[in-house]
Design an enzyme around this catalytic site. Structure first.
Site, PDB file in Angstrom:
ATOM      1  N   LYS A 162     -18.246 -40.032  -2.018  1.00 61.67           N
ATOM      2  CA  LYS A 162     -18.565 -39.666  -0.631  1.00 61.67           C
ATOM      3  C   LYS A 162     -20.058 -39.404  -0.392  1.00 61.67           C
ATOM      4  O   LYS A 162     -20.825 -40.344  -0.313  1.00 61.67           O
ATOM      5  CB  LYS A 162     -17.679 -38.487  -0.200  1.00 61.67           C
ATOM      6  CG  LYS A 162     -16.200 -38.901  -0.150  1.00 61.67           C
ATOM      7  CD  LYS A 162     -15.294 -37.953   0.598  1.00 61.67           C
ATOM      8  CE  LYS A 162     -13.932 -38.597   0.829  1.00 61.67           C
ATOM      9  NZ  LYS A 162     -12.818 -37.970   0.139  1.00 61.67           N
TER      10      LYS A 162
ATOM     11  N   ASP B  30     -12.801 -32.932  -9.855  1.00 58.23           N
ATOM     12  CA  ASP B  30     -12.952 -33.939  -8.804  1.00 58.23           C
ATOM     13  C   ASP B  30     -13.704 -33.285  -7.639  1.00 58.23           C
ATOM     14  O   ASP B  30     -13.120 -32.566  -6.831  1.00 58.23           O
ATOM     15  CB  ASP B  30     -11.578 -34.450  -8.349  1.00 58.23           C
ATOM     16  CG  ASP B  30     -11.697 -35.495  -7.229  1.00 58.23           C
ATOM     17  OD1 ASP B  30     -12.810 -35.681  -6.685  1.00 58.23           O
ATOM     18  OD2 ASP B  30     -10.666 -36.121  -6.902  1.00 58.23           O
TER      19      ASP B  30
ATOM     20  N   PHE C  36      -5.193 -34.288  -3.902  1.00 56.63           N
ATOM     21  CA  PHE C  36      -5.567 -35.586  -3.342  1.00 56.63           C
ATOM     22  C   PHE C  36      -6.716 -36.149  -4.161  1.00 56.63           C
ATOM     23  O   PHE C  36      -7.802 -35.585  -4.199  1.00 56.63           O
ATOM     24  CB  PHE C  36      -5.981 -35.504  -1.864  1.00 56.63           C
ATOM     25  CG  PHE C  36      -6.314 -36.871  -1.327  1.00 56.63           C
ATOM     26  CD1 PHE C  36      -5.311 -37.721  -0.866  1.00 56.63           C
ATOM     27  CD2 PHE C  36      -7.614 -37.353  -1.352  1.00 56.63           C
ATOM     28  CE1 PHE C  36      -5.616 -39.010  -0.420  1.00 56.63           C
ATOM     29  CE2 PHE C  36      -7.919 -38.640  -0.908  1.00 56.63           C
ATOM     30  CZ  PHE C  36      -6.911 -39.463  -0.448  1.00 56.63           C
TER      31      PHE C  36
END
Ligand SMILES: *Cc1c(COP(=O)(O)O)cnc(C)c1O
Length: 423
Positions: free
Chosen positions: A271, A229, A143
């Site tokens: 985030k 990531d 994802f």
């Protein structure tokens, strides 16, 4: 006007908003630290932290104040001009993570897109791959966000189907499989390997010990970029500053411990780099890679704006000053051991897995059953908010400012809910 109830507000979203999410039925109106309150005033522990964006806790005063102060002074210049907050932030964030340069963006998906563009450009201009032939290796179950290119290499049908035609140039291999990676790296024109150090959305898949080290070494040998990531795993979530820091012994100050650190060529953050206060993302790399990007070749109107810069500095200072990595490491171990104790006494849960405070439990039922969802509904009734990921997996990721007493209170809620749950 009369105050709207949760039900009214759900109806408004249902009627006027696109149905691109399926939220748990709770309407939140306030947050502070590890707690959130709904419109009716009921208090809950937040056990999702906005997908690990709110690691520093809701409305952290230092982060909120940085945002307020900067918003009263200067909010946006675009990069057509310099602003007095960006340079200091760029120096701060590159020192903090140990890279030569940062490229500031806003969302996680934008940062992943940026990393893909940097990797491809590097492949043509430095590595010498023939134009338009570069391939990037990715993993099953990945994802990385929701843009057209990113969903092109997803294998989640919901994320992908009927959004084609898809962007070419990606090779997908199984996660946690260094043999598959070694084989894929033998193909012509491989530019890089894009990987989550722990797969979050897929259900908190923690790869085998040594996987990242081996993967990085294979990339190095093949002359391909190792791209991490860490949008979800970074910023202390997994018990070290970054998941690529590994089980370092330096706790919160973790920076490139040669025993455990796996050096990414490109690091992607988002985030919690803003503590959930504001959309901030970042791509970090050294000069020999980042310098392929020249004026006019990439950008974003809001990327690197002064509010984002000030918010990110405050959010990253909080991570160090409040020892969030060490706290996540310590509480994570307690949490998994408590879950294992509960699992011994129930048929409902098969397993707990995770690292730091990024954990998940596997529910003992079929992929398509509603059990995980219904358990989350029951947890909500008992004052704790969590959400199923894929199939029958519930992710547990509270803010990292939680203390041990609060964690044990949450364990009690989870235990009571599981023990009293009827399918
Ligand atoms: C959430 C996430 C993204 C996308 O971030 P957005 O801000 O939602 O675009 C990318 N990669 C990983 C690993 C994520 O968890």
């Amino acid at each position: 006007m009369e105050k709207m109830t949760s039900k009214d507000l759900v109806q408004l979203e249902d009627k006027y908003g696109a149905h691109n999410y399926h939220p748990l039925e709770v309407v939140l109106a306030r947050g502070e630290g590890v707690d959130v309150w709904d419109v009716e005033g009921k208090k809950y522990y937040d056990f999702l932290s906005a997908y690990s964006a709110v690691n520093q806790g809701h409305c952290h005063p230092r982060i909120v104040n940085a945002m307020i102060e900067q918003s009263k002074t200067l909010t946006l210049t675009s990069r057509a001009f310099y602003n007095d907050a960006l340079g200091p932030y760029e120096k701060f964030v590159t020192d903090y993570f140990g890279f030569d340069k940062v490229l500031p963006m806003n969302t996680g998906a934008e940062a992943v897109e940026t990393a893909i563009k940097v990797c491809r450009k590097w492949a043509y201009e430095v590595k010498g791959i023939p134009e338009n032939e570069a391939k990037i290796i990715v993993c099953d179950g990945n994802f990385h966000g929701r843009t057209t290119t990113i969903i092109s290499f997803s294998n989640d049908e919901d994320a992908r189907k009927n959004f084609g035609p898809y962007t070419p140039g990606f090779i997908r291999i199984p996660y946690n499989d260094t043999e598959a990676l070694a084989d894929a790296l033998k193909e012509d024109n491989v530019a890089g390997f894009l990987v989550e150090p722990i797969q979050g959305e897929a259900g908190v898949f923690v790869p085998d010990e040594g996987y990242l080290e081996k993967a990085q070494a294979l990339c190095k040998d093949a002359g391909a970029l190792f791209i991490a990531d860490e949008v979800q795993t970074g910023i202390a979530r997994t018990g070290s500053l970054l998941a690529v820091c590994g089980n370092c012994s330096c706790g919160n100050t973790c920076k490139k411990d040669p025993e455990t650190y796996v050096q990414p060529d490109i690091l992607i953050l988002g985030k919690a780099i803003s503590g959930g206060a504001y959309p901030v993302s970042a791509v970090l790399a050294d000069n020999h890679i980042m310098n392929v990007i020249k004026p006019g070749q990439h950008g974003s109107t809001f990327g690197g704006n002064p509010v984002a810069a000030k918010v990110a500095v405050a959010a990253l200072e909080v991570v160090k000053d409040e020892n969030l990595a060490a706290n996540a490491d310590r509480l994570g171990k307690i949490f998994r051991s408590e879950m294992n104790r509960i699992i011994e006494n129930t048929e409902l849960v098969l397993k707990v897995r995770g690292k730091g405070l990024l954990n998940a439990i596997l529910i003992n039922d079929t992929e398509d059953s509603e059990t995980a969802w219904n358990l989350c509904v029951a947890l909500k009734k008992n004052g704790l908010l969590a959400k199923p990921t894929h199939g029958n997996i519930i992710r547990f990721a509270p803010p990292l400012v939680m203390n041990e007493e609060q964690l044990l209170d949450c364990v009690r809620i989870i235990e009571n809910t599981i023990m009293n749950f009827e399918k």
